[in-house]
Write a protein that holds these residues in place. Structure first.
Motif, PDB file in Angstrom:
ATOM      1  N   MET A  16     -73.595  19.501  73.864  1.00 38.84           N
ATOM      2  CA  MET A  16     -72.389  19.780  75.877  1.00 38.84           C
ATOM      3  C   MET A  16     -72.344  21.411  75.494  1.00 38.84           C
ATOM      4  O   MET A  16     -72.103  21.749  76.592  1.00 38.84           O
ATOM      5  CB  MET A  16     -71.360  19.010  75.571  1.00 38.84           C
ATOM      6  CG  MET A  16     -69.981  19.088  77.092  1.00 38.84           C
ATOM      7  SD  MET A  16     -69.054  17.804  76.802  1.00 38.84           S
ATOM      8  CE  MET A  16     -68.174  18.612  78.511  1.00 38.84           C
ATOM      9  N   ASP A  19     -74.996  23.113  76.259  1.00 40.45           N
ATOM     10  CA  ASP A  19     -75.517  22.875  78.042  1.00 40.45           C
ATOM     11  C   ASP A  19     -74.593  23.308  78.379  1.00 40.45           C
ATOM     12  O   ASP A  19     -75.055  23.492  79.912  1.00 40.45           O
ATOM     13  CB  ASP A  19     -75.509  21.573  78.082  1.00 40.45           C
ATOM     14  CG  ASP A  19     -76.590  20.286  77.371  1.00 40.45           C
ATOM     15  OD1 ASP A  19     -77.881  20.830  76.936  1.00 40.45           O
ATOM     16  OD2 ASP A  19     -76.616  19.312  77.917  1.00 40.45           O
ATOM     17  N   ASN A  20     -73.277  23.926  78.797  1.00 35.58           N
ATOM     18  CA  ASN A  20     -72.741  24.565  79.591  1.00 35.58           C
ATOM     19  C   ASN A  20     -72.859  26.282  78.911  1.00 35.58           C
ATOM     20  O   ASN A  20     -71.767  27.003  79.799  1.00 35.58           O
ATOM     21  CB  ASN A  20     -71.458  23.808  79.084  1.00 35.58           C
ATOM     22  CG  ASN A  20     -71.348  23.186  80.081  1.00 35.58           C
ATOM     23  OD1 ASN A  20     -70.385  23.261  80.783  1.00 35.58           O
ATOM     24  ND2 ASN A  20     -71.959  21.488  79.534  1.00 35.58           N
ATOM     25  N   CYS A  67     -64.560  19.480  73.968  1.00 33.35           N
ATOM     26  CA  CYS A  67     -65.507  20.534  74.558  1.00 33.35           C
ATOM     27  C   CYS A  67     -65.297  20.622  76.089  1.00 33.35           C
ATOM     28  O   CYS A  67     -65.800  22.057  76.758  1.00 33.35           O
ATOM     29  CB  CYS A  67     -66.794  19.981  74.301  1.00 33.35           C
ATOM     30  SG  CYS A  67     -66.846  20.159  72.745  1.00 33.35           S
ATOM     31  N   GLY A  68     -64.059  20.302  77.026  1.00 37.16           N
ATOM     32  CA  GLY A  68     -63.996  19.905  78.249  1.00 37.16           C
ATOM     33  C   GLY A  68     -63.308  21.190  78.050  1.00 37.16           C
ATOM     34  O   GLY A  68     -62.985  22.025  79.206  1.00 37.16           O
ATOM     35  N   ILE A  71     -64.969  24.961  77.792  1.00 38.97           N
ATOM     36  CA  ILE A  71     -65.068  25.098  79.116  1.00 38.97           C
ATOM     37  C   ILE A  71     -64.158  25.400  80.034  1.00 38.97           C
ATOM     38  O   ILE A  71     -64.646  26.428  80.846  1.00 38.97           O
ATOM     39  CB  ILE A  71     -65.821  23.775  79.944  1.00 38.97           C
ATOM     40  CG1 ILE A  71     -67.319  23.069  79.135  1.00 38.97           C
ATOM     41  CG2 ILE A  71     -66.413  24.433  81.302  1.00 38.97           C
ATOM     42  CD1 ILE A  71     -67.529  22.076  79.670  1.00 38.97           C
ATOM     43  N   SER A  74     -63.509  29.459  78.752  1.00 40.09           N
ATOM     44  CA  SER A  74     -65.239  30.088  79.477  1.00 40.09           C
ATOM     45  C   SER A  74     -64.592  30.526  80.432  1.00 40.09           C
ATOM     46  O   SER A  74     -64.875  31.497  80.884  1.00 40.09           O
ATOM     47  CB  SER A  74     -66.702  29.412  79.104  1.00 40.09           C
ATOM     48  OG  SER A  74     -66.265  28.427  79.797  1.00 40.09           O
ATOM     49  N   LYS A  75     -64.091  28.982  81.705  1.00 35.60           N
ATOM     50  CA  LYS A  75     -63.913  29.902  82.656  1.00 35.60           C
ATOM     51  C   LYS A  75     -62.326  30.470  83.245  1.00 35.60           C
ATOM     52  O   LYS A  75     -62.288  30.386  84.313  1.00 35.60           O
ATOM     53  CB  LYS A  75     -64.241  28.589  83.235  1.00 35.60           C
ATOM     54  CG  LYS A  75     -65.903  28.016  82.762  1.00 35.60           C
ATOM     55  CD  LYS A  75     -66.073  26.726  84.528  1.00 35.60           C
ATOM     56  CE  LYS A  75     -67.117  26.466  84.196  1.00 35.60           C
ATOM     57  NZ  LYS A  75     -68.504  27.531  85.002  1.00 35.60           N
ATOM     58  N   ARG A 144     -64.544  16.794  83.033  1.00 36.73           N
ATOM     59  CA  ARG A 144     -65.533  17.696  82.952  1.00 36.73           C
ATOM     60  C   ARG A 144     -66.604  16.759  81.689  1.00 36.73           C
ATOM     61  O   ARG A 144     -67.729  17.411  81.590  1.00 36.73           O
ATOM     62  CB  ARG A 144     -65.150  18.862  82.184  1.00 36.73           C
ATOM     63  CG  ARG A 144     -64.457  20.313  83.217  1.00 36.73           C
ATOM     64  CD  ARG A 144     -64.242  21.491  82.310  1.00 36.73           C
ATOM     65  NE  ARG A 144     -63.330  22.003  82.694  1.00 36.73           N
ATOM     66  CZ  ARG A 144     -63.274  23.191  84.315  1.00 36.73           C
ATOM     67  NH1 ARG A 144     -65.434  23.533  84.243  1.00 36.73           N
ATOM     68  NH2 ARG A 144     -62.094  24.074  84.998  1.00 36.73           N
ATOM     69  N   TRP A 148     -70.777  15.708  82.698  1.00 35.56           N
ATOM     70  CA  TRP A 148     -71.546  16.225  82.153  1.00 35.56           C
ATOM     71  C   TRP A 148     -72.483  14.648  80.658  1.00 35.56           C
ATOM     72  O   TRP A 148     -73.182  14.770  80.738  1.00 35.56           O
ATOM     73  CB  TRP A 148     -71.074  17.293  80.464  1.00 35.56           C
ATOM     74  CG  TRP A 148     -72.628  17.247  79.453  1.00 35.56           C
ATOM     75  CD1 TRP A 148     -73.305  17.964  79.199  1.00 35.56           C
ATOM     76  CD2 TRP A 148     -72.825  16.685  77.935  1.00 35.56           C
ATOM     77  NE1 TRP A 148     -74.216  17.982  78.447  1.00 35.56           N
ATOM     78  CE2 TRP A 148     -73.715  17.313  77.821  1.00 35.56           C
ATOM     79  CE3 TRP A 148     -72.214  15.656  77.737  1.00 35.56           C
ATOM     80  CZ2 TRP A 148     -74.078  16.603  76.053  1.00 35.56           C
ATOM     81  CZ3 TRP A 148     -72.719  15.050  76.620  1.00 35.56           C
ATOM     82  CH2 TRP A 148     -73.410  15.418  75.632  1.00 35.56           C
ATOM     83  N   ASN A 152     -75.896  15.391  82.787  1.00 33.79           N
ATOM     84  CA  ASN A 152     -76.842  15.968  81.296  1.00 33.79           C
ATOM     85  C   ASN A 152     -78.056  15.506  80.759  1.00 33.79           C
ATOM     86  O   ASN A 152     -78.587  14.132  81.138  1.00 33.79           O
ATOM     87  CB  ASN A 152     -75.771  16.177  80.237  1.00 33.79           C
ATOM     88  CG  ASN A 152     -76.354  14.890  79.199  1.00 33.79           C
ATOM     89  OD1 ASN A 152     -77.185  14.685  78.177  1.00 33.79           O
ATOM     90  ND2 ASN A 152     -75.712  14.229  79.023  1.00 33.79           N
TER      91      ASN A 152
END
Length: 200
Positions: A16, A19-20, A67-68, A71, A74-75, A144, A148, A152
């Motif tokens: 995941m 992929d992001n 993992c959400g 993300i 990261s955003k 999120r 995915w 995905n």
């Protein structure tokens, strides 16, 4: 239920993240149960042993949820940053809060002085605010994760697996809602005590 792909929670998390477009977050195993969390300070997804090694739909859902949070980081998701900034204050407040409230109740009972209880209520308000801020952070991380899981291409989830993951994340979200309601209930209780007895 075991994942049809046979992947572990660790492998789901790694896929995941990749992929992001996230390549600088490490997936780690941590001791204990229900000890899964994302640490934005050292950028690690920390999974409990059962989730890290587990190959069930529930383990995949938890790994994807954490993992959400990566993300979100990261955003630059603002609610995650606000909650992270509050963590040290809330940790200190939570450790002292019980004793401050007990002392405040004793003082207001014997002397009528509401100062210490007022401090306790303020600390409880901070903890309650933290619980409320946690809600959008957790719900967004689950959103999120499900996005995915459903879309995905590197890991194929069957329709039944996607639904089970959704159910697992929904029940996990309920624990945060219950915690927030409990915090609000405690805050209103002590507010009532403060204003109901402080003026006597």
């Amino acid at each position: 239920m075991q994942l049809s792909s046979g992947l572990s929670g660790k492998e789901v998390a790694q896929k995941m993240l990749l992929d992001n477009g996230i390549f600088d977050v490490q997936v780690m195993s941590t001791d204990g149960q229900l000890s899964d969390y994302y640490n934005p300070q050292n950028r690690t997804v920390n999974l409990s042993t059962d989730v890290y090694h587990g190959r069930s739909v529930a383990a995949a859902a938890v790994a994807a949820h954490e993992c959400g949070h990566a993300i979100q980081d990261s955003k630059r998701y603002k609610w995650l940053y606000l909650r992270s900034e509050m963590v040290p204050v809330v940790s200190l407040t939570s450790n002292l809060l019980q004793w401050i409230l007990i002392l405040g109740i004793m003082l207001i009972g014997f002397t009528g002085n509401p100062v210490v209880l007022s401090l306790g209520v303020f600390g409880l308000a901070v903890v309650t605010l933290f619980s409320l801020i946690t809600l959008p952070v957790e719900f967004d991380a689950s959103r999120r994760a499900l996005l995915w899981i459903n879309n995905n291409h590197s890991v194929k989830f069957s329709a039944s697996e996607s639904q089970q993951a959704k159910d697992a994340l929904w029940w996990a979200a309920m624990t945060y809602i219950i915690a927030a309601i409990g915090a609000l209930g405690s805050l209103f209780y002590y507010l009532g005590m403060l204003f109901g007895r402080g003026g006597r």
